[in-house]
Write an enzyme that holds these catalytic residues in place. Structure first.
Site, PDB file in Angstrom:
ATOM      1  N   ARG A   1       0.843  -1.187   0.000  1.00 27.92           N
ATOM      2  CA  ARG A   1       0.000   0.000   0.000  1.00 27.92           C
ATOM      3  C   ARG A   1       0.882   1.243   0.000  1.00 27.92           C
ATOM      4  O   ARG A   1       1.039   1.924   1.008  1.00 27.92           O
ATOM      5  CB  ARG A   1      -0.962  -0.041   1.181  1.00 27.92           C
ATOM      6  CG  ARG A   1      -2.097  -1.022   0.915  1.00 27.92           C
ATOM      7  CD  ARG A   1      -3.159  -1.018   1.973  1.00 27.92           C
ATOM      8  NE  ARG A   1      -4.386  -1.623   1.464  1.00 27.92           N
ATOM      9  CZ  ARG A   1      -5.440  -1.909   2.213  1.00 27.92           C
ATOM     10  NH1 ARG A   1      -5.426  -1.653   3.509  1.00 27.92           N
ATOM     11  NH2 ARG A   1      -6.509  -2.444   1.676  1.00 27.92           N
TER      12      ARG A   1
ATOM     13  N   GLN B   1      -1.252   2.269  -5.807  1.00 31.65           N
ATOM     14  CA  GLN B   1      -2.679   2.417  -5.506  1.00 31.65           C
ATOM     15  C   GLN B   1      -3.569   1.890  -6.630  1.00 31.65           C
ATOM     16  O   GLN B   1      -4.608   1.277  -6.378  1.00 31.65           O
ATOM     17  CB  GLN B   1      -3.006   3.880  -5.225  1.00 31.65           C
ATOM     18  CG  GLN B   1      -2.551   4.365  -3.870  1.00 31.65           C
ATOM     19  CD  GLN B   1      -2.918   5.819  -3.622  1.00 31.65           C
ATOM     20  OE1 GLN B   1      -3.129   6.591  -4.557  1.00 31.65           O
ATOM     21  NE2 GLN B   1      -2.991   6.200  -2.361  1.00 31.65           N
TER      22      GLN B   1
ATOM     23  N   ASP C   1      -4.211  -1.874  -6.334  1.00 26.86           N
ATOM     24  CA  ASP C   1      -4.691  -2.358  -5.041  1.00 26.86           C
ATOM     25  C   ASP C   1      -6.020  -3.104  -5.188  1.00 26.86           C
ATOM     26  O   ASP C   1      -7.100  -2.522  -5.075  1.00 26.86           O
ATOM     27  CB  ASP C   1      -4.835  -1.186  -4.076  1.00 26.86           C
ATOM     28  CG  ASP C   1      -5.158  -1.603  -2.650  1.00 26.86           C
ATOM     29  OD1 ASP C   1      -5.410  -2.805  -2.429  1.00 26.86           O
ATOM     30  OD2 ASP C   1      -5.166  -0.731  -1.762  1.00 26.86           O
TER      31      ASP C   1
ATOM     32  N   SER D   1      -8.536  -3.076  -2.130  1.00 28.63           N
ATOM     33  CA  SER D   1      -9.386  -1.890  -2.009  1.00 28.63           C
ATOM     34  C   SER D   1     -10.475  -1.862  -3.065  1.00 28.63           C
ATOM     35  O   SER D   1     -11.639  -1.572  -2.771  1.00 28.63           O
ATOM     36  CB  SER D   1      -8.533  -0.622  -2.099  1.00 28.63           C
ATOM     37  OG  SER D   1      -7.684  -0.501  -0.979  1.00 28.63           O
TER      38      SER D   1
ATOM     39  N   TYR E   1      -3.188  -1.170   8.307  1.00 30.19           N
ATOM     40  CA  TYR E   1      -4.070  -2.234   8.770  1.00 30.19           C
ATOM     41  C   TYR E   1      -4.303  -2.106  10.275  1.00 30.19           C
ATOM     42  O   TYR E   1      -3.505  -1.520  11.008  1.00 30.19           O
ATOM     43  CB  TYR E   1      -3.453  -3.616   8.480  1.00 30.19           C
ATOM     44  CG  TYR E   1      -3.342  -3.951   7.025  1.00 30.19           C
ATOM     45  CD1 TYR E   1      -4.460  -4.345   6.291  1.00 30.19           C
ATOM     46  CD2 TYR E   1      -2.119  -3.878   6.361  1.00 30.19           C
ATOM     47  CE1 TYR E   1      -4.357  -4.657   4.950  1.00 30.19           C
ATOM     48  CE2 TYR E   1      -2.008  -4.190   5.012  1.00 30.19           C
ATOM     49  CZ  TYR E   1      -3.136  -4.583   4.317  1.00 30.19           C
ATOM     50  OH  TYR E   1      -3.043  -4.896   2.982  1.00 30.19           O
TER      51      TYR E   1
END
Length: 383
Positions: A129, A134, A137, A140, A237
């Site tokens: 991350r 991004q 990802d 997500s 996290y």
């Protein structure tokens, strides 16, 4: 003149894992992959369950193959949503690259089979991350849709209206929705429940989420002690909390849960069983007809009594929804986002001149790599 390079071939096949409706490439990403220097072979019917037709893949420039074996046989790279099954792994040429959500902590058999085939496998769950990753990802992109779909599933099962309605015959009270775990899925669940008109509260052990929850118009609920203030990893996290904190948090939320119409749990810890957030005793306090949706059911569940693939009806009349693969219930959008994640990841296999030359020291590739040279590359996955 620029040097002419052989176009590396990407294969895309049907998903053969149970109840998987997504696909790893769309006509949009096929067209862009070809433009960036790849060739693409798609097994016929791969996109059907996500509403993408073979003709659209062909129009985008893909070659259609009748079987998975035909698609995979000469491919340099295999794109999958879930880990390939045995027949697909057997069809790989030695040294081929596999890119998928491999569930490497749980699906050790697939990992070992990929290593035995001398495949270079990347688990998209392990993409770090960081800012430049991004767009890759997958956690997500898929969690966002899971959070949305969780609210829709809860609303369907609830059997009452979600928003407050004022009529000549009387007022219908707004549903009370409690979101437990405010990551990407939780935030989308909050936003969706608010759009539907629910009264929303949310909780998370990470202090940074309080402002996010309140910015969406929901109320934040947590024991805000010293442990809470330090309850987030550098990677963003949630840390696993101490038994003492869990006891205090459970006491706080117990009375709250008893008043809720819908509870949605979203807490996951990478590589670990999902933490238990809702006890059997707390479930027993809920009203008849109330709904719990457990987004972590595939990793053991956040709710005691949740059963994978089932709706568990409790003695007090509450329902616990253990729906697997919520993103797969919006397969077209989930596939489109996932395919873009993979397309961006595939760009790392090309050098600045467009040649197929993966740099395995690149921090993203290095983090996601799980098998190479006949071995599993991460020690924690071999135990």
């Amino acid at each position: 003149m620029k040097p002419v390079h052989r176009a590396p071939t990407i294969a895309v096949t049907k998903e053969r894992r149970a109840a998987e409706t997504r696909v790893a490439a769309t006509p949009e990403t096929v067209k862009k992959l070809i433009a960036s220097g790849f060739s693409v072979v798609v097994e016929a019917g791969s996109g059907t369950t996500a509403s993408f037709q073979d003709a659209d893949y062909a129009a985008a420039g893909a070659t259609l193959a009748k079987t998975a074996k035909e698609a995979i046989g000469k491919a340099d790279i295999l794109f999958k949503v879930r880990a390939p099954v045995d027949e697909e792994i057997a069809a790989l040429k030695a040294g081929a690259i596999v890119v998928a959500t491999l569930n490497p902590h749980q699906d050790k058999d697939a990992l070992q089979a990929l290593a035995a085939k001398n495949a270079t496998a990347f688990a998209m769950e392990f993409v770090p991350r960081i800012t430049r990753a991004q767009v890759m990802d997958v956690l997500s992109s898929q969690a966002n849709l899971a959070g949305y779909r969780a609210v829709i599933e809860a609303a369907e099962a609830y059997g009452k209206a979600i928003p407050m309605m004022m009529t000549a015959a009387g007022t219908v009270a707004a549903a009370k929705v409690f979101i437990m775990g405010v990551g990407v899925a939780g935030l989308q669940a909050i936003a969706t429940a608010r759009r539907l008109g629910a009264v929303v509260t949310a909780t998370d052990v990470r202090p940074a989420t309080k402002e996010q929850v309140e910015s969406l118009g929901a109320k934040f609920l947590a024991v805000e002690d010293e442990e809470f203030k330090n309850a987030q990893t550098a990677g963003g996290y949630a840390k696993e909390m101490s038994p003492e904190y869990q006891a205090k948090q459970a006491e706080l939320v117990s009375s709250h849960i008893a008043k809720q119409d819908i509870v949605i749990t979203t807490a996951l810890i990478p590589g670990r069983p999902a933490p238990k957030l809702v006890s059997a005793e707390q479930v027993a306090t809920m009203k008849p007809g109330s709904i719990l949706v457990d987004l972590a059911v595939e990793q053991g569940g956040n709710v005691v009594g949740a059963k994978l693939g089932e709706v568990a009806v409790t003695a007090n009349g509450a329902k616990i929804l253990g729906i697997p693969n919520l993103p797969g219930r919006v397969a077209a959008d989930a596939s489109a986002l996932y395919a873009r994640n993979l397309m961006a990841f595939a760009g790392l296999f090309l050098d600045k001149d467009g040649a197929f030359a993966p740099d395995y020291e690149d921090e993203i590739l290095k983090a996601a790599l799980v098998t190479q040279g006949g071995k599993i590359t991460r020690p924690e996955l071999t135990s």
